[in-house]
Enzyme design. Structure first.
Site, PDB file in Angstrom:
ATOM      1  N   ASN A  54      48.633 -14.115 -34.638  1.00 48.17           N
ATOM      2  CA  ASN A  54      47.278 -14.070 -34.076  1.00 48.17           C
ATOM      3  C   ASN A  54      46.721 -15.491 -34.162  1.00 48.17           C
ATOM      4  O   ASN A  54      46.388 -15.961 -35.247  1.00 48.17           O
ATOM      5  CB  ASN A  54      46.427 -13.087 -34.905  1.00 48.17           C
ATOM      6  CG  ASN A  54      44.967 -13.112 -34.480  1.00 48.17           C
ATOM      7  OD1 ASN A  54      44.608 -13.727 -33.470  1.00 48.17           O
ATOM      8  ND2 ASN A  54      44.121 -12.442 -35.251  1.00 48.17           N
ATOM      9  N   TRP A  55      46.652 -16.148 -33.011  1.00 47.21           N
ATOM     10  CA  TRP A  55      46.222 -17.555 -33.010  1.00 47.21           C
ATOM     11  C   TRP A  55      44.710 -17.680 -33.230  1.00 47.21           C
ATOM     12  O   TRP A  55      44.194 -18.770 -33.398  1.00 47.21           O
ATOM     13  CB  TRP A  55      46.615 -18.227 -31.694  1.00 47.21           C
ATOM     14  CG  TRP A  55      48.094 -18.345 -31.468  1.00 47.21           C
ATOM     15  CD1 TRP A  55      49.105 -17.881 -32.282  1.00 47.21           C
ATOM     16  CD2 TRP A  55      48.755 -18.963 -30.352  1.00 47.21           C
ATOM     17  NE1 TRP A  55      50.331 -18.177 -31.739  1.00 47.21           N
ATOM     18  CE2 TRP A  55      50.150 -18.842 -30.549  1.00 47.21           C
ATOM     19  CE3 TRP A  55      48.307 -19.606 -29.194  1.00 47.21           C
ATOM     20  CZ2 TRP A  55      51.089 -19.347 -29.644  1.00 47.21           C
ATOM     21  CZ3 TRP A  55      49.235 -20.099 -28.284  1.00 47.21           C
ATOM     22  CH2 TRP A  55      50.608 -19.976 -28.503  1.00 47.21           C
ATOM     23  N   LYS A  56      44.002 -16.552 -33.159  1.00 44.03           N
ATOM     24  CA  LYS A  56      42.522 -16.567 -33.288  1.00 44.03           C
ATOM     25  C   LYS A  56      41.941 -17.582 -32.307  1.00 44.03           C
ATOM     26  O   LYS A  56      42.480 -17.754 -31.217  1.00 44.03           O
ATOM     27  CB  LYS A  56      42.123 -16.815 -34.739  1.00 44.03           C
ATOM     28  CG  LYS A  56      42.803 -15.828 -35.703  1.00 44.03           C
ATOM     29  CD  LYS A  56      42.206 -15.777 -37.059  1.00 44.03           C
ATOM     30  CE  LYS A  56      42.945 -14.719 -37.885  1.00 44.03           C
ATOM     31  NZ  LYS A  56      42.392 -14.571 -39.219  1.00 44.03           N
ATOM     32  N   HIS A 114      40.208  -6.062 -34.940  1.00 43.03           N
ATOM     33  CA  HIS A 114      40.409  -7.079 -35.982  1.00 43.03           C
ATOM     34  C   HIS A 114      39.127  -7.206 -36.804  1.00 43.03           C
ATOM     35  O   HIS A 114      38.022  -7.110 -36.267  1.00 43.03           O
ATOM     36  CB  HIS A 114      40.783  -8.422 -35.346  1.00 43.03           C
ATOM     37  CG  HIS A 114      41.238  -9.407 -36.374  1.00 43.03           C
ATOM     38  ND1 HIS A 114      40.356 -10.120 -37.148  1.00 43.03           N
ATOM     39  CD2 HIS A 114      42.481  -9.752 -36.789  1.00 43.03           C
ATOM     40  CE1 HIS A 114      41.047 -10.880 -37.995  1.00 43.03           C
ATOM     41  NE2 HIS A 114      42.327 -10.669 -37.802  1.00 43.03           N
ATOM     42  N   GLU A 126      37.558  -9.610 -37.870  1.00 39.36           N
ATOM     43  CA  GLU A 126      36.591 -10.612 -37.390  1.00 39.36           C
ATOM     44  C   GLU A 126      35.770 -10.055 -36.235  1.00 39.36           C
ATOM     45  O   GLU A 126      34.606 -10.419 -36.055  1.00 39.36           O
ATOM     46  CB  GLU A 126      37.333 -11.903 -37.012  1.00 39.36           C
ATOM     47  CG  GLU A 126      37.783 -12.652 -38.277  1.00 39.36           C
ATOM     48  CD  GLU A 126      39.103 -13.387 -38.165  1.00 39.36           C
ATOM     49  OE1 GLU A 126      39.542 -13.691 -37.033  1.00 39.36           O
ATOM     50  OE2 GLU A 126      39.723 -13.656 -39.219  1.00 39.36           O
ATOM     51  N   GLU A 171      45.009  -5.022 -42.892  1.00 40.21           N
ATOM     52  CA  GLU A 171      44.580  -6.379 -43.231  1.00 40.21           C
ATOM     53  C   GLU A 171      43.371  -6.303 -44.155  1.00 40.21           C
ATOM     54  O   GLU A 171      42.226  -6.182 -43.678  1.00 40.21           O
ATOM     55  CB  GLU A 171      44.196  -7.145 -41.960  1.00 40.21           C
ATOM     56  CG  GLU A 171      45.327  -7.361 -41.000  1.00 40.21           C
ATOM     57  CD  GLU A 171      45.088  -8.607 -40.131  1.00 40.21           C
ATOM     58  OE1 GLU A 171      45.929  -9.504 -40.180  1.00 40.21           O
ATOM     59  OE2 GLU A 171      44.064  -8.677 -39.437  1.00 40.21           O
ATOM     60  N   GLY A 208      42.765 -15.312 -44.405  1.00 47.63           N
ATOM     61  CA  GLY A 208      42.383 -16.724 -44.370  1.00 47.63           C
ATOM     62  C   GLY A 208      41.917 -17.268 -45.707  1.00 47.63           C
ATOM     63  O   GLY A 208      41.333 -18.343 -45.779  1.00 47.63           O
ATOM     64  N   SER A 213      46.858 -13.764 -45.301  1.00 46.91           N
ATOM     65  CA  SER A 213      47.446 -14.892 -46.035  1.00 46.91           C
ATOM     66  C   SER A 213      48.961 -14.803 -46.188  1.00 46.91           C
ATOM     67  O   SER A 213      49.515 -15.240 -47.202  1.00 46.91           O
ATOM     68  CB  SER A 213      46.768 -15.071 -47.399  1.00 46.91           C
ATOM     69  OG  SER A 213      45.408 -15.425 -47.218  1.00 46.91           O
ATOM     70  N   GLY A 252      47.888 -15.060 -39.245  1.00 48.03           N
ATOM     71  CA  GLY A 252      46.943 -15.990 -38.635  1.00 48.03           C
ATOM     72  C   GLY A 252      47.412 -17.416 -38.837  1.00 48.03           C
ATOM     73  O   GLY A 252      48.266 -17.927 -38.111  1.00 48.03           O
ATOM     74  N   GLY A 253      46.872 -18.062 -39.877  1.00 45.69           N
ATOM     75  CA  GLY A 253      47.092 -19.485 -40.122  1.00 45.69           C
ATOM     76  C   GLY A 253      48.537 -19.958 -40.010  1.00 45.69           C
ATOM     77  O   GLY A 253      48.815 -20.983 -39.374  1.00 45.69           O
TER      78      GLY A 253
END
Ligand code: 13P
Length: 253
Positions: free
Chosen positions: A10-12, A96, A98, A168, A174, A211, A232-233
């Site tokens: 997930n590149w966000k 998600h 977010e 999640e 993150g 993470s 993500g990251g």
């Protein structure tokens, strides 16, 4: 459940069209064979067309980070499921944390988005997870059930193969704080219990997210309750993403 691990990046809101297409090209060139892993990436909407075209014919599937529940209309800023399929997307995330936290999406809306994605032929990756306060208060299972119920009661039984769930925990996203193996196992087992309570066929495909990185991934993926990861990251750094793929390829399914 698939016979491969599912690794979803997930590149966000990272990697716009220029950076995204160059990154996608590097991925295509780096990923030339996969035996135990399905690799999917979800770029931001603005990068989706160019990334989809860059990855066409590659081993990597492209999808979206969200999708609307109707096919057209006055919904400023939203994206219809058929717009995604037209671009060659094969999946979309829904719900998600977010989206829930910053944009007020409710579990009912998440269910509507999930069903619309599936009806359009996409795989929906519906995300659920508790906050730190909810975990401390001992309400993790109640929260997971509240988030799951609208989704599991709206998806047609014959379509559940197109539904993936992602656990999640919000506090692990993150933050560098990864959930313990016991927390992950417990949450995934509970999610399977809720799945069965809805009389859905088979078992749920459940990814862990929060993470995930090359240091912690092997032990997480070794849990039989974990079918892959939503990352993500570490998915937007080529060396880390390639290392996660290597670990997945080296782990028995
Ligand atoms: P991080 O891997 O950056 O913690 O993000 C997880 C996530 O939210 C994936 O959807």
């Amino acid at each position: 459940m698939s016979s491969k691990h599912l690794l979803v990046g997930n590149w966000k809101m990272n990697l716009g069209p220029k950076q995204g297409s160059s990154y996608a090209r590097q991925l295509r060139e780096s990923i030339t064979a996969l035996s135990r892993t399905d690799v999917w990436v979800a770029p931001p909407f603005a990068s989706l067309p160019i990334v989809a075209s860059e990855l066409k014919g590659s081993l990597i599937n492209v999808g979206a980070q969200n999708v609307h529940w109707t096919e057209s209309g006055a919904f400023t800023g939203e994206t219809a499921p058929s717009f995604l399929t037209e671009l060659g997307a094969t999946f979309s995330l829904t719900g998600h944390s977010e989206r829930r936290t910053y944009f007020g999406e409710t579990s009912e809306q998440v269910a509507q988005r999930t069903v619309a994605a599936i009806n359009a032929g996409l795989t929906a990756i519906a995300c659920i997870g508790e906050t730190e306060a909810e975990r401390s208060a001992g309400t993790t299972e109640k929260i997971l059930e509240t988030q799951l119920n609208p989704i599991l009661s709206s998806v047609a039984k014959e379509s559940v193969a197109k539904l993936v769930l992602a656990y999640e925990p919000v506090w692990a996203i993150g933050t560098g704080k990864v959930a313990s193996l016991d927390d992950i196992r417990g949450a995934h087992q509970f999610i399977q219990k809720v799945w069965s309570a809805h009389n859905l066929p088979g078992t749920a495909t459940i990814l862990y997210g929060g993470s995930v990185n090359p240091t912690n991934f092997a032990e997480i993926l070794a849990l039989k309750e974990v079918h892959g990861a939503l990352v993500g990251g570490a998915s937007i750094k080529l060396d880390q993403w390639m290392e996660l793929i290597r670990i997945s390829e080296a782990t028995a399914v």
